[in-house]
Write a protein that holds these residues in place. Sequence first.
Motif, PDB file in Angstrom:
ATOM      1  N   TYR A   1       0.818  -1.213   0.000  1.00 48.40           N
ATOM      2  CA  TYR A   1       0.000   0.000   0.000  1.00 48.40           C
ATOM      3  C   TYR A   1       0.852   1.263   0.000  1.00 48.40           C
ATOM      4  O   TYR A   1       1.917   1.314   0.617  1.00 48.40           O
ATOM      5  N   ASP A   2       0.344   2.287  -0.684  1.00 52.29           N
ATOM      6  CA  ASP A   2       0.974   3.603  -0.671  1.00 52.29           C
ATOM      7  C   ASP A   2       0.338   4.397   0.469  1.00 52.29           C
ATOM      8  O   ASP A   2      -0.685   5.054   0.300  1.00 52.29           O
TER       9      ASP A   2
ATOM     10  N   SER B   1      -0.427   7.166   3.298  1.00 56.60           N
ATOM     11  CA  SER B   1      -0.422   8.624   3.284  1.00 56.60           C
ATOM     12  C   SER B   1      -0.686   9.143   4.689  1.00 56.60           C
ATOM     13  O   SER B   1      -1.355   8.479   5.496  1.00 56.60           O
TER      14      SER B   1
ATOM     15  N   LYS C   1       0.371   4.501  -6.791  1.00 54.43           N
ATOM     16  CA  LYS C   1       1.758   4.954  -6.786  1.00 54.43           C
ATOM     17  C   LYS C   1       2.608   4.184  -5.787  1.00 54.43           C
ATOM     18  O   LYS C   1       3.627   4.681  -5.308  1.00 54.43           O
ATOM     19  N   VAL C   2       2.202   2.965  -5.487  1.00 54.82           N
ATOM     20  CA  VAL C   2       2.925   2.187  -4.496  1.00 54.82           C
ATOM     21  C   VAL C   2       4.301   1.778  -5.008  1.00 54.82           C
ATOM     22  O   VAL C   2       4.472   1.451  -6.187  1.00 54.82           O
TER      23      VAL C   2
ATOM     24  N   SER D   1       2.329   4.262 -13.511  1.00 50.56           N
ATOM     25  CA  SER D   1       2.138   5.192 -12.402  1.00 50.56           C
ATOM     26  C   SER D   1       2.561   6.612 -12.764  1.00 50.56           C
ATOM     27  O   SER D   1       2.062   7.575 -12.198  1.00 50.56           O
TER      28      SER D   1
END
Length: 267
Positions: free
Chosen positions: A107-108, A110, A256-257, A264
């Motif tokens: 996971y990206d 945040s 964007k991971v 991406s």
Amino acid sequence: MSLTSQYLQRTQAILSTIEQQEAAIQQAAQWFSQTILAGRMVHLFGSGHSRIMVEEMWPRYGSFPGFNPIVELSLSFHNLVVGANGQRQAMFLENVPGLAARILRNYDLSEQDSALIISSSGSNVVPIEMAEICQQHGLKVVALITTKHAEKSTSKRPDGKKLSDFADLVLDTGAPVGDAMITVPGLDTPVAPGSTVGGAIVVNCIKAEVARLLTEAGQPPNVLSAANVVGSERAVTLFESAYDEHAHRLAKLYEKVGIPSSVSESK
């Protein structure tokens, strides 16, 4: 007093413990609603039987998108008890250092995200590292533990740190040390745990408060609702829209991971 009456009485004590945490529940709901309003997701994680609370939060009737249920089968699929995919392996794996990092590598994360990490003892390595990594990425972390049990438990980490050491907020299921709440005459080991009861109450209190905050903010959630409550047509619409919204939110976690690619980086 019958054993049933005793269990119900102890459950009332759990309710009292949770009632005293209303301010903390409100705080958790504030953080989670901010994440959802930002178009991001609240990451839910629990190993072993703690996955029950993850599934209680989403997806099921009376719940709504905005939550990312991370249920690692190697840590929680122990229905066979022994043999392949048995309980021994799951209990071993939940104390393997580095596994949490491998899971979250997908996971990206945040700073707009937040997390709810569930562990009754708060002492197993994987949920502790989950919270630690989330904090390192700037997420607000809420830990759901059984306070009395966690205080008497020994951390499996060499440094002795527990889940509560990496939480911005700690909530308590209200269950006793050892979880089991009933002593049977002639039996020297107690039975009938209470953390699932308390945990389910806590997550549903949070869920209700988050729904209120989203509605007050002008973004009422798409709640999974039964046809015999809202009608067949509306129920189908809510289910489809809720699942689609979940997919759209989840896509942001993957887009964007890790290592950039032509996909991406493309506009």
